[in-house]
Design a protein around this motif. Structure first.
Motif, PDB file in Angstrom:
ATOM      1  N   GLY A 139       0.892  -1.450   0.179  1.00 53.86           N
ATOM      2  CA  GLY A 139       0.104   0.127  -0.055  1.00 53.86           C
ATOM      3  C   GLY A 139       0.819   1.310   0.030  1.00 53.86           C
ATOM      4  O   GLY A 139       2.166   1.161  -0.034  1.00 53.86           O
ATOM      5  N   ILE A 140       0.206   2.282  -0.323  1.00 52.54           N
ATOM      6  CA  ILE A 140       0.994   3.644  -0.023  1.00 52.54           C
ATOM      7  C   ILE A 140      -0.026   4.576   0.743  1.00 52.54           C
ATOM      8  O   ILE A 140      -1.156   4.364   0.851  1.00 52.54           O
ATOM      9  N   ALA A 141       0.567   5.874   1.188  1.00 51.76           N
ATOM     10  CA  ALA A 141      -0.301   6.838   1.998  1.00 51.76           C
ATOM     11  C   ALA A 141      -1.554   7.258   1.203  1.00 51.76           C
ATOM     12  O   ALA A 141      -1.603   7.681   0.031  1.00 51.76           O
ATOM     13  N   GLY A 142      -2.622   7.114   1.987  1.00 53.49           N
ATOM     14  CA  GLY A 142      -3.936   7.445   1.251  1.00 53.49           C
ATOM     15  C   GLY A 142      -4.700   6.698   0.262  1.00 53.49           C
ATOM     16  O   GLY A 142      -5.650   6.868  -0.183  1.00 53.49           O
ATOM     17  N   ALA A 143      -4.042   5.411   0.016  1.00 49.25           N
ATOM     18  CA  ALA A 143      -4.463   4.546  -0.791  1.00 49.25           C
ATOM     19  C   ALA A 143      -5.867   3.748  -0.319  1.00 49.25           C
ATOM     20  O   ALA A 143      -5.965   3.704   0.968  1.00 49.25           O
TER      21      ALA A 143
END
Length: 209
Positions: free
Chosen positions: A45-49
């Motif tokens: 994952g990534i930030a805000g996903a």
């Protein structure tokens, strides 16, 4: 999150932690977290996903992925190892626009999960029927108008025809409006299906339990 993590034909449960990007998946299907290696833990994952799930590669198991609302990029774990390996090993799509909610389903019955988006501002669904990962417009892809203010989009094979249909859950009334006949609109009961299930603050999930 829900998905058939182990390929047994039943849907299991899981959770995604948006802070750490950790996925905790109930691989053995007993309804609780037993830790690894009995169950499965991924970092993806990534930030805000926003987490998404689907059988991207048609292997009979559900894989994971994320949708980035800031860039409208989809990062799908095509090979099913639980991490982002980059393209072409995994799959990246650009599909969406500001304010939409990602949805997934086998819209065309080909055994693979395709992507799509639901726009809560207009109640329009944009579904990648062709499965190429982009919005080609109608009639190549499919656009439906189904929903009303405040509802949450849900998808599932409500009628067992091998295709995923759409629906909505109203958190104000705890009512589910499911497009049982698959024409993309709400025809009312008994043509379509209306359920009452839920309570304040819950989030809808679907699966073949």
């Amino acid at each position: 999150m829900t998905g058939d993590w182990n390929g047994d034909g039943k849907t299991e449960i899981g959770v995604y932690d948006p802070v750490t990007h950790q996925w905790y998946l109930d691989y053995n299907g007993n309804g609780r977290w037993d830790g690894t290696p009995t169950d499965v833990q991924y970092w993806n994952g990534i930030a805000g996903a926003i987490p998404v799930t689907g059988d991207w590669n048609s292997d009979g198991k559900t894989e994971i992925g994320v949708y980035d609302p800031a860039t409208h990029q989809w990062y799908l774990d095509y090979n099913g190892n639980g991490v982002w390996d980059g393209t072409p090993t995994d799959v990246q799509y650009s599909n969406g626009f500001a304010g939409v909610i990602p949805v997934t389903g086998d819209w065309n019955g080909d055994g693979k999960t395709e992507i799509g988006v639901y726009d809560p501002a207009t109640n329009l669904w944009y579904l990648d029927y062709s499965g190429n990962g982009v919005w080609d417009g109608t009639p190549t892809d499919v656009q439906y108008w189904n929903g009303f203010a405040g509802v949450i989009p849900v998808t599932g094979d409500w009628n067992s025809d091998g295709k995923t249909e759409i629906g909505t859950y109203d958190p104000t009334t705890n009512l589910w409006y499911l497009d049982h006949n698959g024409n993309g609109v709400w025809d009312g009961t008994p043509t379509d299906v209306l359920y009452w299930q839920g309570f304040a603050g819950v989030i809808p999930v679907v699966g073949k339990w």
